[in-house]
Design a protein around this motif. Structure first.
Motif, PDB file in Angstrom:
ATOM      1  N   PHE A  15     -23.991  77.357  93.965  1.00  0.00           N
ATOM      2  CA  PHE A  15     -23.226  76.126  94.139  1.00  0.00           C
ATOM      3  C   PHE A  15     -22.080  76.056  93.136  1.00  0.00           C
ATOM      4  O   PHE A  15     -20.932  75.769  93.497  1.00  0.00           O
ATOM      5  N   LEU A  16     -22.369  76.329  91.882  1.00  0.00           N
ATOM      6  CA  LEU A  16     -21.346  76.298  90.840  1.00  0.00           C
ATOM      7  C   LEU A  16     -20.222  77.287  91.141  1.00  0.00           C
ATOM      8  O   LEU A  16     -19.033  76.947  91.038  1.00  0.00           O
ATOM      9  N   GLU A  17     -20.569  78.492  91.538  1.00  0.00           N
ATOM     10  CA  GLU A  17     -19.545  79.505  91.830  1.00  0.00           C
ATOM     11  C   GLU A  17     -18.671  79.084  93.006  1.00  0.00           C
ATOM     12  O   GLU A  17     -17.457  79.267  92.991  1.00  0.00           O
ATOM     13  N   ARG A  18     -19.265  78.494  94.024  1.00  0.00           N
ATOM     14  CA  ARG A  18     -18.485  78.039  95.183  1.00  0.00           C
ATOM     15  C   ARG A  18     -17.567  76.874  94.812  1.00  0.00           C
ATOM     16  O   ARG A  18     -16.446  76.789  95.310  1.00  0.00           O
ATOM     17  N   LEU A  19     -18.034  76.000  93.939  1.00  0.00           N
ATOM     18  CA  LEU A  19     -17.156  74.913  93.468  1.00  0.00           C
ATOM     19  C   LEU A  19     -15.959  75.481  92.724  1.00  0.00           C
ATOM     20  O   LEU A  19     -14.828  74.999  92.878  1.00  0.00           O
ATOM     21  N   ARG A  20     -16.185  76.513  91.948  1.00  0.00           N
ATOM     22  CA  ARG A  20     -15.083  77.164  91.228  1.00  0.00           C
ATOM     23  C   ARG A  20     -14.115  77.826  92.196  1.00  0.00           C
ATOM     24  O   ARG A  20     -12.899  77.840  91.958  1.00  0.00           O
ATOM     25  N   LEU A  21     -14.621  78.357  93.305  1.00  0.00           N
ATOM     26  CA  LEU A  21     -13.736  78.941  94.324  1.00  0.00           C
ATOM     27  C   LEU A  21     -12.855  77.866  94.961  1.00  0.00           C
ATOM     28  O   LEU A  21     -11.687  78.120  95.263  1.00  0.00           O
ATOM     29  N   ILE A  22     -13.411  76.675  95.165  1.00  0.00           N
ATOM     30  CA  ILE A  22     -12.614  75.574  95.712  1.00  0.00           C
ATOM     31  C   ILE A  22     -11.498  75.213  94.734  1.00  0.00           C
ATOM     32  O   ILE A  22     -10.345  75.039  95.129  1.00  0.00           O
ATOM     33  N   ARG A  23     -11.841  75.096  93.453  1.00  0.00           N
ATOM     34  CA  ARG A  23     -10.813  74.792  92.447  1.00  0.00           C
ATOM     35  C   ARG A  23      -9.739  75.869  92.439  1.00  0.00           C
ATOM     36  O   ARG A  23      -8.541  75.583  92.374  1.00  0.00           O
ATOM     37  N   ASN A  24     -10.151  77.130  92.556  1.00  0.00           N
ATOM     38  CA  ASN A  24      -9.192  78.233  92.597  1.00  0.00           C
ATOM     39  C   ASN A  24      -8.302  78.122  93.832  1.00  0.00           C
ATOM     40  O   ASN A  24      -7.090  78.355  93.757  1.00  0.00           O
ATOM     41  N   ALA A  25      -8.876  77.761  94.972  1.00  0.00           N
ATOM     42  CA  ALA A  25      -8.076  77.586  96.191  1.00  0.00           C
ATOM     43  C   ALA A  25      -7.034  76.495  96.003  1.00  0.00           C
ATOM     44  O   ALA A  25      -5.882  76.639  96.437  1.00  0.00           O
ATOM     45  N   ILE A  26      -7.431  75.408  95.341  1.00  0.00           N
ATOM     46  CA  ILE A  26      -6.480  74.325  95.060  1.00  0.00           C
ATOM     47  C   ILE A  26      -5.314  74.858  94.234  1.00  0.00           C
ATOM     48  O   ILE A  26      -4.148  74.603  94.541  1.00  0.00           O
ATOM     49  N   GLU A  27      -5.623  75.591  93.184  1.00  0.00           N
ATOM     50  CA  GLU A  27      -4.584  76.143  92.309  1.00  0.00           C
ATOM     51  C   GLU A  27      -3.656  77.081  93.080  1.00  0.00           C
ATOM     52  O   GLU A  27      -2.428  77.014  92.916  1.00  0.00           O
ATOM     53  N   LEU A  28      -4.223  77.934  93.929  1.00  0.00           N
ATOM     54  CA  LEU A  28      -3.404  78.870  94.708  1.00  0.00           C
ATOM     55  C   LEU A  28      -2.503  78.144  95.695  1.00  0.00           C
ATOM     56  O   LEU A  28      -1.322  78.482  95.839  1.00  0.00           O
ATOM     57  N   LEU A  29      -3.056  77.154  96.378  1.00  0.00           N
ATOM     58  CA  LEU A  29      -2.261  76.395  97.342  1.00  0.00           C
ATOM     59  C   LEU A  29      -1.132  75.638  96.646  1.00  0.00           C
ATOM     60  O   LEU A  29       0.009  75.659  97.102  1.00  0.00           O
ATOM     61  N   ARG A  30      -1.458  74.994  95.544  1.00  0.00           N
ATOM     62  CA  ARG A  30      -0.434  74.239  94.816  1.00  0.00           C
ATOM     63  C   ARG A  30       0.668  75.170  94.309  1.00  0.00           C
ATOM     64  O   ARG A  30       1.837  74.791  94.311  1.00  0.00           O
ATOM     65  N   ALA A  31       0.295  76.362  93.886  1.00  0.00           N
ATOM     66  CA  ALA A  31       1.290  77.334  93.407  1.00  0.00           C
ATOM     67  C   ALA A  31       2.237  77.740  94.536  1.00  0.00           C
ATOM     68  O   ALA A  31       3.386  78.121  94.278  1.00  0.00           O
ATOM     69  N   GLN A  32       1.777  77.644  95.779  1.00  0.00           N
ATOM     70  CA  GLN A  32       2.610  77.952  96.937  1.00  0.00           C
ATOM     71  C   GLN A  32       3.354  76.721  97.454  1.00  0.00           C
ATOM     72  O   GLN A  32       4.012  76.780  98.493  1.00  0.00           O
ATOM     73  N   GLY A  33       3.204  75.591  96.766  1.00  0.00           N
ATOM     74  CA  GLY A  33       3.861  74.356  97.186  1.00  0.00           C
ATOM     75  C   GLY A  33       3.163  73.685  98.355  1.00  0.00           C
ATOM     76  O   GLY A  33       3.777  72.890  99.077  1.00  0.00           O
ATOM     77  N   ILE A  34       1.896  73.982  98.545  1.00  0.00           N
ATOM     78  CA  ILE A  34       1.127  73.430  99.667  1.00  0.00           C
ATOM     79  C   ILE A  34       0.237  72.300  99.163  1.00  0.00           C
ATOM     80  O   ILE A  34      -0.518  72.466  98.203  1.00  0.00           O
ATOM     81  N   GLU A  35       0.347  71.161  99.817  1.00  0.00           N
ATOM     82  CA  GLU A  35      -0.503  70.015  99.487  1.00  0.00           C
ATOM     83  C   GLU A  35      -1.881  70.244 100.102  1.00  0.00           C
ATOM     84  O   GLU A  35      -1.987  70.561 101.287  1.00  0.00           O
ATOM     85  N   GLU A  36      -2.923  70.074  99.295  1.00  0.00           N
ATOM     86  CA  GLU A  36      -4.278  70.245  99.822  1.00  0.00           C
ATOM     87  C   GLU A  36      -4.953  68.894  99.956  1.00  0.00           C
ATOM     88  O   GLU A  36      -4.709  67.975  99.166  1.00  0.00           O
ATOM     89  N   ARG A  37      -5.756  68.786 100.978  1.00  0.00           N
ATOM     90  CA  ARG A  37      -6.607  67.609 101.192  1.00  0.00           C
ATOM     91  C   ARG A  37      -8.004  68.160 101.465  1.00  0.00           C
ATOM     92  O   ARG A  37      -8.267  68.668 102.559  1.00  0.00           O
ATOM     93  N   PHE A  38      -8.847  68.093 100.473  1.00  0.00           N
ATOM     94  CA  PHE A  38     -10.182  68.663 100.568  1.00  0.00           C
ATOM     95  C   PHE A  38     -11.240  67.579 100.481  1.00  0.00           C
ATOM     96  O   PHE A  38     -11.103  66.609  99.727  1.00  0.00           O
ATOM     97  N   VAL A  39     -12.308  67.777 101.240  1.00  0.00           N
ATOM     98  CA  VAL A  39     -13.490  66.928 101.192  1.00  0.00           C
ATOM     99  C   VAL A  39     -14.687  67.849 100.983  1.00  0.00           C
ATOM    100  O   VAL A  39     -14.855  68.815 101.730  1.00  0.00           O
ATOM    101  N   VAL A  40     -15.486  67.566  99.969  1.00  0.00           N
ATOM    102  CA  VAL A  40     -16.726  68.300  99.724  1.00  0.00           C
ATOM    103  C   VAL A  40     -17.860  67.411 100.202  1.00  0.00           C
ATOM    104  O   VAL A  40     -18.005  66.278  99.735  1.00  0.00           O
ATOM    105  N   MET A  41     -18.648  67.922 101.155  1.00  0.00           N
ATOM    106  CA  MET A  41     -19.775  67.165 101.696  1.00  0.00           C
ATOM    107  C   MET A  41     -21.068  67.811 101.233  1.00  0.00           C
ATOM    108  O   MET A  41     -21.242  69.019 101.349  1.00  0.00           O
TER     109      MET A  41
END
Length: 143
Positions: free
Chosen positions: A27-53
């Motif tokens: 679970f912890l590792e997958r949460l870190r992958l989500i944070r990494n995805a946010i960073e990558l998307l933002r670096a590309q100028g992409i707005e992210e809208r994520f929901v963790v259920m």
């Protein structure tokens, strides 16, 4: 021939991350992958809208006191739990909605006042996931 970037032309990325795992390390590792995805998307100028259920066994990681739940007596590594709480809180501060399934919480004997304060209680996250998918959110099952 140059291959176009997967990010080309994308201005917004919407995703629902569905968790049910009871393994804190995963679970912890997958949460870190989500944070990494946010960073990558933002670096590309992409707005992210994520929901963790969160539903099922993963709910033990958002209970403030596990001994007041059906998970009582289960061993949870304190080191993982503190890191999970910190990661979830950081994601919440970054704008990620953290939704808990009240239907699953009742089955796991988790009272609404026994969860982390930055989470949102939803009656049935499957219904929310369906609604969000109909609004264009990608469904990301993470087990």
């Amino acid at each position: 021939m140059e291959v176009e970037s997967d990010f080309a032309g994308v201005t917004q990325a919407k995703a629902v991350w569905d968790f049910s795992t009871g393994d804190g390390r995963i679970f912890l590792e997958r949460l870190r992958l989500i944070r990494n995805a946010i960073e990558l998307l933002r670096a590309q100028g992409i707005e992210e809208r994520f929901v963790v259920m969160l539903r099922g066994a993963v709910l033990k990681f958002v209970a403030k006191n596990i001994e007041k739940t059906s998970f009582a007596g289960e061993a949870i590594e304190a080191e993982h739990l503190a890191k999970i709480h910190a990661e979830l809180e950081e994601l919440s501060r970054a704008g990620v909605k953290i939704e808990l399934c009240q239907y699953a919480m009742r089955k796991r004997e988790i009272e609404p006042d026994n969860v982390l304060p930055f989470t949102r209680l939803e009656e049935n996250v499957f219904a929310n996931a369906i609604a969000l998918q109909n609004k264009g959110y990608a469904f990301m099952q993470v087990d």
